[in-house]
Motif scaffolding. Structure first.
Motif, mmCIF file in Angstrom:
data_model
loop_
_atom_site.group_PDB
_atom_site.id
_atom_site.type_symbol
_atom_site.label_atom_id
_atom_site.label_comp_id
_atom_site.label_asym_id
_atom_site.label_seq_id
_atom_site.Cartn_x
_atom_site.Cartn_y
_atom_site.Cartn_z
ATOM 1 N N TRP A 96 0.806 -1.221 0.000
ATOM 2 C CA TRP A 96 0.000 0.000 0.000
ATOM 3 C C TRP A 96 0.841 1.274 0.000
ATOM 4 O O TRP A 96 0.299 2.375 0.083
ATOM 5 N N ASP A 97 2.138 1.169 -0.127
ATOM 6 C CA ASP A 97 3.021 2.337 -0.022
ATOM 7 C C ASP A 97 2.680 3.462 -0.991
ATOM 8 O O ASP A 97 2.711 4.632 -0.617
ATOM 9 N N SER A 98 2.362 3.130 -2.231
ATOM 10 C CA SER A 98 2.092 4.187 -3.213
ATOM 11 C C SER A 98 0.866 5.015 -2.817
ATOM 12 O O SER A 98 0.876 6.245 -2.937
ATOM 13 N N LEU A 99 -0.155 4.362 -2.329
ATOM 14 C CA LEU A 99 -1.351 5.095 -1.886
ATOM 15 C C LEU A 99 -1.055 5.915 -0.638
ATOM 16 O O LEU A 99 -1.486 7.064 -0.524
ATOM 17 N N VAL A 100 -0.298 5.348 0.277
ATOM 18 C CA VAL A 100 0.064 6.065 1.505
ATOM 19 C C VAL A 100 0.864 7.315 1.176
ATOM 20 O O VAL A 100 0.603 8.397 1.713
ATOM 21 N N ILE A 101 1.818 7.196 0.262
ATOM 22 C CA ILE A 101 2.635 8.351 -0.123
ATOM 23 C C ILE A 101 1.771 9.415 -0.783
ATOM 24 O O ILE A 101 1.874 10.603 -0.468
ATOM 25 N N THR A 102 0.893 8.996 -1.661
ATOM 26 C CA THR A 102 0.011 9.941 -2.352
ATOM 27 C C THR A 102 -0.890 10.671 -1.369
ATOM 28 O O THR A 102 -1.000 11.898 -1.400
ATOM 29 N N MET A 103 -1.522 9.940 -0.484
ATOM 30 C CA MET A 103 -2.457 10.553 0.464
ATOM 31 C C MET A 103 -1.719 11.354 1.533
ATOM 32 O O MET A 103 -2.183 12.404 1.967
ATOM 33 N N GLY A 104 -0.571 10.858 1.971
ATOM 34 C CA GLY A 104 0.186 11.537 3.013
ATOM 35 C C GLY A 104 0.831 12.822 2.547
ATOM 36 O O GLY A 104 1.097 13.722 3.337
#
Length: 74
Positions: A39-47
């Protein structure tokens, strides 16, 4: 993802019952850190979004992404 979110919400509820209140932003950050690397890509985008983190929006995004991944696999 649903199981992960249910477990996370259970822990948050248990903390609430012992008078430990957690801010929405802290719940968001803790949820991000609890997710697997997948889920890293989504976390980076949202964060990296400049607006305040909203727990309900993050949960909705995670569930939507999870459904997309399941549909792609089938």
């Amino acid at each position: 993802m649903i199981e992960h979110l249910n477990t996370f919400n259970t822990v948050v509820s248990q903390l609430f019952f012992v008078d430990t209140k957690i801010s929405d932003e802290y719940k968001c950050i803790t949820l991000f850190y609890s997710l697997p690397d997948l889920w890293d890509s989504l976390v980076i985008t949202m964060g990296s979004n400049e607006t305040t983190l909203q727990f309900d929006e993050i949960v909705s995004s995670l569930l939507t992404k999870d459904m997309r991944r399941k549909n792609i696999k089938s």
